[in-house]
Design an enzyme around this catalytic site. Structure first.
Site, PDB file in Angstrom:
ATOM      1  N   SER A  84       0.839  -1.196   0.000  1.00 54.54           N
ATOM      2  CA  SER A  84       0.000   0.000   0.000  1.00 54.54           C
ATOM      3  C   SER A  84       0.876   1.249   0.000  1.00 54.54           C
ATOM      4  O   SER A  84       1.990   1.247   0.562  1.00 54.54           O
ATOM      5  CB  SER A  84      -0.847  -0.017   1.273  1.00 54.54           C
ATOM      6  OG  SER A  84      -1.386   1.251   1.527  1.00 54.54           O
ATOM      7  N   LYS A 116       2.484  -3.606   6.809  1.00 52.52           N
ATOM      8  CA  LYS A 116       2.735  -3.663   5.357  1.00 52.52           C
ATOM      9  C   LYS A 116       4.232  -3.471   5.090  1.00 52.52           C
ATOM     10  O   LYS A 116       4.833  -4.189   4.290  1.00 52.52           O
ATOM     11  CB  LYS A 116       1.937  -2.586   4.612  1.00 52.52           C
ATOM     12  CG  LYS A 116       0.460  -2.869   4.501  1.00 52.52           C
ATOM     13  CD  LYS A 116       0.172  -3.967   3.487  1.00 52.52           C
ATOM     14  CE  LYS A 116      -1.295  -4.307   3.396  1.00 52.52           C
ATOM     15  NZ  LYS A 116      -1.571  -5.589   2.716  1.00 52.52           N
ATOM     16  N   TYR A 176      -1.234  -0.687  10.970  1.00 49.66           N
ATOM     17  CA  TYR A 176      -1.560  -1.250   9.647  1.00 49.66           C
ATOM     18  C   TYR A 176      -0.395  -1.000   8.682  1.00 49.66           C
ATOM     19  O   TYR A 176       0.116  -1.916   8.029  1.00 49.66           O
ATOM     20  CB  TYR A 176      -2.853  -0.620   9.109  1.00 49.66           C
ATOM     21  CG  TYR A 176      -3.030  -0.785   7.628  1.00 49.66           C
ATOM     22  CD1 TYR A 176      -3.290  -2.032   7.087  1.00 49.66           C
ATOM     23  CD2 TYR A 176      -2.909   0.314   6.759  1.00 49.66           C
ATOM     24  CE1 TYR A 176      -3.422  -2.181   5.711  1.00 49.66           C
ATOM     25  CE2 TYR A 176      -3.044   0.165   5.403  1.00 49.66           C
ATOM     26  CZ  TYR A 176      -3.307  -1.089   4.878  1.00 49.66           C
ATOM     27  OH  TYR A 176      -3.431  -1.231   3.515  1.00 49.66           O
TER      28      TYR A 176
HETATM   29  N1  UFG Z   1     -12.457  11.594   3.157  1.00 48.89           N
HETATM   30  C1  UFG Z   1     -13.445  12.467   3.524  1.00 48.89           C
HETATM   31  N2  UFG Z   1     -14.582  11.940   4.071  1.00 48.89           N
HETATM   32  C2  UFG Z   1     -14.772  10.606   4.261  1.00 48.89           C
HETATM   33  C3  UFG Z   1     -13.740   9.721   3.880  1.00 48.89           C
HETATM   34  C4  UFG Z   1     -12.591  10.252   3.338  1.00 48.89           C
HETATM   35  O1  UFG Z   1     -13.316  13.674   3.376  1.00 48.89           O
HETATM   36  O2  UFG Z   1     -15.833  10.204   4.772  1.00 48.89           O
HETATM   37  C5  UFG Z   1     -11.234  12.142   2.527  1.00 48.89           C
HETATM   38  C6  UFG Z   1      -9.964  11.863   3.311  1.00 48.89           C
HETATM   39  O3  UFG Z   1      -9.747  12.865   4.272  1.00 48.89           O
HETATM   40  C7  UFG Z   1      -8.924  11.842   2.194  1.00 48.89           C
HETATM   41  C8  UFG Z   1      -9.684  11.296   0.987  1.00 48.89           C
HETATM   42  O4  UFG Z   1     -11.062  11.491   1.292  1.00 48.89           O
HETATM   43  O5  UFG Z   1      -8.519  13.158   1.874  1.00 48.89           O
HETATM   44  C9  UFG Z   1      -9.458   9.807   0.769  1.00 48.89           C
HETATM   45  O6  UFG Z   1      -9.721   9.104   1.966  1.00 48.89           O
HETATM   46  P1  UFG Z   1      -9.882   7.517   1.993  1.00 48.89           P
HETATM   47  O7  UFG Z   1     -10.240   7.135   3.390  1.00 48.89           O
HETATM   48  O8  UFG Z   1     -10.786   7.066   0.902  1.00 48.89           O
HETATM   49  O9  UFG Z   1      -8.431   6.992   1.618  1.00 48.89           O
HETATM   50  P2  UFG Z   1      -7.042   7.247   2.371  1.00 48.89           P
HETATM   51  O10 UFG Z   1      -6.156   7.938   1.382  1.00 48.89           O
HETATM   52  O11 UFG Z   1      -7.201   7.887   3.680  1.00 48.89           O
HETATM   53  O12 UFG Z   1      -6.590   5.749   2.658  1.00 48.89           O
HETATM   54  C10 UFG Z   1      -6.206   4.887   1.630  1.00 48.89           C
HETATM   55  C11 UFG Z   1      -6.467   3.442   2.061  1.00 48.89           C
HETATM   56  C12 UFG Z   1      -5.588   3.070   3.219  1.00 48.89           C
HETATM   57  C13 UFG Z   1      -4.163   3.401   2.936  1.00 48.89           C
HETATM   58  C14 UFG Z   1      -4.029   4.860   2.530  1.00 48.89           C
HETATM   59  C15 UFG Z   1      -2.632   5.243   2.168  1.00 48.89           C
HETATM   60  O13 UFG Z   1      -7.817   3.282   2.410  1.00 48.89           O
HETATM   61  O14 UFG Z   1      -5.698   1.678   3.441  1.00 48.89           O
HETATM   62  O15 UFG Z   1      -4.868   5.089   1.389  1.00 48.89           O
HETATM   63  O16 UFG Z   1      -2.227   4.581   1.072  1.00 48.89           O
HETATM   64  F1  UFG Z   1      -3.418   3.186   4.046  1.00 48.89           F
END
Ligand code: UFG
Length: 351
Positions: free
Chosen positions: A124, A152, A148
């Protein structure tokens, strides 16, 4: 080739299975269904028109898992089984170290014992922590910020050191950026068991009315509109990257690592607007505080995979939103009962 896919009934695994079957591979799915549903197997069979071998086994149950290696001829393993919630990992690090790290070591030891020497591992972009630069190349500094991510990274390092010690193995690690979207059949997609943590399943559940509004976590980042930027990649493109990685295993021994992303970043608001455009459904949102642990900007340098695996993501953000929506609209309850039946599936032209 005969491919063992651990976690093959999950969101990413199920899309990989389709691509493997459609490129002529035979698959054996091992999944403990802790974060997936048996119905996935029926859907995979309906899409591919193939009978699928699936074994409801926990890879951490070594005795049971070893029987798979004894009973089936396996050429390669794609290893996705594991837990993936950042929040859960902070509350229960033991679970993450056992499932993600210890069970992967056990898997590799079985592969070694049964002379299965080809492995694709699901890593990841979380291993980059807060990136020092964007786009992020594979050579960027690695650092993690939660259990997590640490598991990884620990698996990555273990596989590196193992490959140094055993030259008959060929191992590819794939660092996923943000997989979203769904298969264009609308029959498989992301189906979180709880309220979604990730952006796209949250948006699609707001669109069906299951959730009232989206919380946007912060609009004060140094980005074009203040919201966080990510490299969203269509899950089918990601799956195709696995097939390319798998096919490259026979050409090269040792350990290699690739980013799987598009190389382009989009903000949360851009995703919301694109979703609204393709679905025609307004997504109400509120701006709330930044989410702990979120980085402002993360997107891949995807050139290495292009050069060495001859793979590049092809689908657009519109494709991702449209396919995610088709899946959710056809399956408002995910794989659970009460969904629209196959004959009533809604296709793009109906939207
Ligand atoms: N976001 C919101 N509201 C929500 C969910 C997310 O505004 O309800 C925003 C987050 O702040 C972020 C973007 O949307 O800016 C993406 O968030 P995600 O949760 O979809 O994805 P992340 O980038 O936080 O996480 C993903 C994977 C993880 C991994 C991470 C880093 O889900 O497993 O990328 O690679 F660790």
């Amino acid at each position: 080739m005969n491919i063992l896919v651990t976690g093959g009934a999950g969101y990413i695994g199920s899309h990989i299975c389709i691509e493997l079957i459609q490129t002529g591979h035979e698959i054996i799915i091992v999944d403990n269904f802790s974060n997936s549903d048996m119905e996935v197997i029926n859907r995979l069979e309906a899409i591919t028109k193939k009978k699928i071998i699936f074994l409801p086994i926990d890879i951490c149950n070594q005795e049971e898992f070893e029987k798979v290696f004894q009973n089936y001829s396996i050429d390669s393993v794609i290893h996705l089984a594991g837990s993936k919630s950042v929040l859960e990992s902070l509350n229960d690090p033991i679970k993450y170290y056992l499932q993600n790290l210890v069970c992967t070591i056990q898997l590799v030891s079985l592969m070694n014992k049964y002379k299965v020497h080809q492995l694709v591992f699901s890593s990841s972009a979380t291993v980059y922590g807060t990136p020092e630069q964007c786009p992020i190349p594979e050579t960027a500094t690695l650092k993690t910020e939660n259990p997590y991510g640490t598991t990884k990274l620990a698996v990555e390092k273990f596989l590196y050191e193992f490959a140094q010690s055993n030259h008959s193995f060929s191992i590819v690690l794939l660092r996923y950026f943000n997989p979203i979207g769904a298969h264009e059949s609308g029959m498989i997609g992301e189906d979180p068991f709880t309220i979604p943590n990730n952006l796209m399943p949250y948006i699609t559940q707001v669109a069906t009315g299951k959730l009232p509004f989206l919380d946007i976590y912060g609009n004060d980042y140094s980005t074009l509109d203040g919201t966080g930027i990510r490299d969203y990649i269509h899950v089918v493109d990601l799956a195709k990257g696995h097939v390319k990685a798998l096919e490259s295993l026979k050409e090269k021994y040792g350990w290699r690592v690739f980013n799987l992303g598009t190389g382009e970043g989009y903000s949360v608001l851009q995703v919301v607007k694109t979703f609204e455009y393709v679905s025609g459904i307004p997504i109400p949102y509120l701006i709330s505080d930044r989410r702990k642990g979120d980085v402002a900007i993360s997107y891949a340098d995807a050139t290495k995979a292009k050069q060495q695996l001859n793979w590049a993501a092809e689908k657009t953000l519109e494709d991702m939103c449209r396919d995610a929506w088709r899946w959710q609209r056809n399956n408002p309850n995910g794989y659970k009962v009460g969904n629209i039946r196959e004959g009533q599936l809604v296709y793009l032209t109906d939207l």
